[in-house]
Design a protein around this motif. Structure first.
Motif, short mmCIF file in Angstrom:
data_model
loop_
_atom_site.label_atom_id
_atom_site.label_comp_id
_atom_site.label_asym_id
_atom_site.label_seq_id
_atom_site.Cartn_x
_atom_site.Cartn_y
_atom_site.Cartn_z
N HIS A 143 2.68 1.59 -3.35
CA HIS A 143 1.71 2.01 -4.38
C HIS A 143 1.40 3.50 -4.24
CE1 HIS A 143 -2.43 2.52 -6.03
NE2 HIS A 143 -1.85 1.92 -7.05
N LYS A 144 1.17 3.93 -3.01
CA LYS A 144 0.86 5.35 -2.75
C LYS A 144 2.00 6.25 -3.22
CE LYS A 144 -0.54 8.37 1.00
NZ LYS A 144 -0.02 8.74 2.29
N SER A 145 3.23 5.85 -2.94
CA SER A 145 4.39 6.65 -3.33
C SER A 145 4.54 6.68 -4.86
CB SER A 145 5.66 6.10 -2.67
OG SER A 145 6.75 6.95 -2.95
N GLU B 139 0.84 -1.21 0.00
CA GLU B 139 0.00 0.00 0.00
C GLU B 139 0.88 1.26 0.00
OE1 GLU B 139 -3.23 0.68 -0.39
OE2 GLU B 139 -3.61 -1.44 -0.71
N GLN B 140 1.88 1.28 0.87
CA GLN B 140 2.78 2.44 0.96
C GLN B 140 3.55 2.63 -0.35
OE1 GLN B 140 3.15 4.91 3.16
NE2 GLN B 140 4.68 5.77 1.80
N GLU C 81 2.05 6.39 -7.01
CA GLU C 81 0.96 7.26 -7.47
C GLU C 81 1.35 8.74 -7.32
OE1 GLU C 81 -1.80 6.73 -9.02
OE2 GLU C 81 -2.48 4.71 -8.57
N GLU C 82 1.94 9.07 -6.16
CA GLU C 82 2.34 10.47 -5.91
C GLU C 82 3.42 10.91 -6.90
OE1 GLU C 82 3.46 10.47 -1.78
OE2 GLU C 82 1.36 10.34 -1.11
#
Length: 180
Positions: free
Chosen positions: A98-100, A95-96, A102-103
């Motif tokens: 993927h979030k990074s 999750e972390q 995406e950012e």
């Protein structure tokens, strides 16, 4: 060119993946070559070649500590009776990561994902499942739902080009980013 961001599964897991796929040999599924099974972190789609360098530089800013993941547990999308994709699950801090990703890619205004992110490695695509084989398929899924494949260290992501061929996709790594 058609591109995506992925985490490759290590070579030592490939024989185990092939073994799991062989359990479905009675079905006419389209299996992913075990040597190229991966976890898609972000599908970017068709990207102009001149944008690849900028996307690669953006991915260099991905910030996530390396982590260990367990690979295992068999599932399907969307559900067993109407399976379209057979996958292996992956635990860990995806999750972390993927979030990074995406950012880092947000300036490119890429299409939003249609489904919430779920870390998985696709093993096969189900084009057709005859009614008379459906119960056998569901029983096999049940038997394999908790299967363990192994563990791996997630310490890099790769920007990959995908070329579709009649024999299956051919992947080429365009850029690799060590995380951490």
């Amino acid at each position: 060119m058609r591109v995506f961001v992925a985490v490759d599964l290590p070579e030592e897991l490939h024989p185990r993946i092939a073994d799991i796929q062989s359990k479905f040999s009675d079905f006419k599924f389209k299996f992913v070559n075990p040597d190229i099974v991966h976890i898609t972190m972000k599908f970017l789609g068709e990207i102009p070649e001149e944008e690849i360098e900028n996307i690669s530089k953006a991915l260099d800013s991905v910030s996530c500590e390396p982590f260990e993941t367990s690979v295992g547990g068999l599932g399907v999308f969307p559900k067993p009776r109407f399976a379209k994709v057979i996958w292996l699950g992956c635990g860990g801090d995806f999750e972390q990561l993927h979030k990074s990703i995406e950012e880092s890619l947000s300036p490119f205004q890429l299409a939003k994902d249609l489904h919430p992110f779920s870390a998985h490695a696709t093993l096969a695509r189900v084009k057709y499942l005859p009614k008379k084989k459906k119960e056998d398929f569901i029983q096999l899924l049940e038997e394999l739902k908790d299967i363990e494949v192994g563990t791996m260290q997630v310490d890099s992501i790769k920007l990959k080009k995908s070329t579709l061929t009649p024999e299956g996709p051919v992947y080429e790594t365009l850029h690799e980013v060590k995380i951490g």
